[in-house]
Write an enzyme that holds these catalytic residues in place. Structure first.
Site, PDB file in Angstrom:
ATOM      1  N   GLU A  42       0.875  -1.191  -0.142  1.00 62.58           N
ATOM      2  CA  GLU A  42      -0.084   0.120  -0.005  1.00 62.58           C
ATOM      3  C   GLU A  42       0.847   1.254  -0.226  1.00 62.58           C
ATOM      4  O   GLU A  42       1.816   1.165   0.381  1.00 62.58           O
ATOM      5  CB  GLU A  42      -0.854  -0.042   1.192  1.00 62.58           C
ATOM      6  N   LYS A 118      -9.791   1.388  -2.553  1.00 65.16           N
ATOM      7  CA  LYS A 118      -9.829   0.891  -1.275  1.00 65.16           C
ATOM      8  C   LYS A 118     -11.345   1.369  -0.520  1.00 65.16           C
ATOM      9  O   LYS A 118     -11.305   2.660  -0.498  1.00 65.16           O
ATOM     10  CB  LYS A 118      -8.689   1.516  -0.257  1.00 65.16           C
ATOM     11  N   CYS A 160      -4.962  -3.441   2.987  1.00 68.44           N
ATOM     12  CA  CYS A 160      -4.867  -3.200   4.358  1.00 68.44           C
ATOM     13  C   CYS A 160      -6.199  -3.193   5.272  1.00 68.44           C
ATOM     14  O   CYS A 160      -6.304  -4.367   5.560  1.00 68.44           O
ATOM     15  CB  CYS A 160      -4.155  -1.791   4.547  1.00 68.44           C
TER      16      CYS A 160
END
Length: 279
Positions: A42, A118, A160
């Protein structure tokens, strides 16, 4: 010769050019096996630059020097490249105000295979030197699950903090995912407490390989990330790990093993969520 899964661990700097140079240098250490899926962490292109700086450097979707360089790296090394996340310009009401944390996938021909923004943003309080994280202030959340076909498997994209939301991983499995990638930048505090457990749990629950590269070490803004990039097989076993420092880890992908595990323990077909939701 089995296809290979590879994770690259970085201590990314503020400047995309420096980080892209690191990726190109580490690409020299890739196994020679092809086909190969390579995943970056990330925020690999800029970490510690600050949110305003990321907004300023956000590229339009489909064009810009970072995207062009990523496509060139994938083509040069004949790999499927999952490019962690980079800031792309926000859309709609967020244009000019927030950027998207976009995970981009490129094929061995350099063509883009997909984009995942995301979904779950890191708005939490952590007992570290940063204390408070409010990712949604500057980042526009995604709203769609994304899979790509890398030739030897269907790959689901997650990033994440997404790992704490198992329903996303179930949806990716239902969409055909046999591998799920998880570019990450876990804090040291949350990493020590939960990283291995969460990644292994998602692999076990959905009977998928997990490729989870992370940021590592102390960054220019003082943040400290956990590292411990791992590759986990569909039985939940860690088959490669890099605890500290920048580097490359790789492991063979065995699609037959995924099929066998799913046949012997058909949890997707046995789920009784319909019962548990009844009052």
């Amino acid at each position: 010769m089995h296809p290979v899964l590879t994770a690259i661990q970085l201590t990314s700097l503020k400047t995309p050019e420096q980080n892209l140079a690191k990726v190109e240098a580490l690409a020299a250490d890739l196994p020679k096996n092809r086909p190969q899926l390579v995943v970056l962490p990330e925020a690999f292109s800029c970490f510690g630059a600050g949110d305003k700086a990321q907004l300023a450097m956000a590229e339009p979707d489909g064009q810009g020097p970072v995207q062009e360089r990523l496509a060139a790296i994938a083509k040069k090394h004949q790999i499927t490249l999952i490019a962690g996340t980079i800031p792309l310009q926000g859309s709609g009401a967020d244009e000019g105000k927030r950027f998207a944390a976009a995970c981009l996938a490129y094929g061995p021909d350099g063509e883009r295979l997909g984009r995942y923004d995301k979904i779950h943003l890191f708005d939490v309080d952590v007992a570290d030197n940063t204390k408070q994280y409010r990712e949604s202030k500057w980042t526009q959340p995604g709203n769609s699950i994304v899979t790509i076909d890398c030739g030897f498997a269907v790959v689901g994209l997650a990033v994440c903090y997404d790992v704490r939301f198992p329903e996303l991983f179930k949806a990716l499995r239902q969409a055909g995912a046999e591998i799920i990638v998880l570019p990450s930048a876990f804090t040291q505090v949350t990493g020590r407490a939960h990283w291995h457990t969460l990644v292994r749990s998602r692999a076990i629950e959905q009977q998928v390989y997990m490729v989870a590269p992370g940021q590592v070490g102390e960054h220019e803004n003082g943040r400290r990330t956990y590292g411990h990039s791992i590759i986990v097989n569909a039985w939940g076993e860690i088959i490669a790990e890099q605890a500290d420092g920048e580097g490359v880890i790789s492991a063979d992908y065995n699609g037959d093993a995924v099929t066998q595990i799913r046949q012997q323990m058909p949890v997707a077909e046995q789920s009784r969520i319909d019962v548990s939701l009844k009052k």
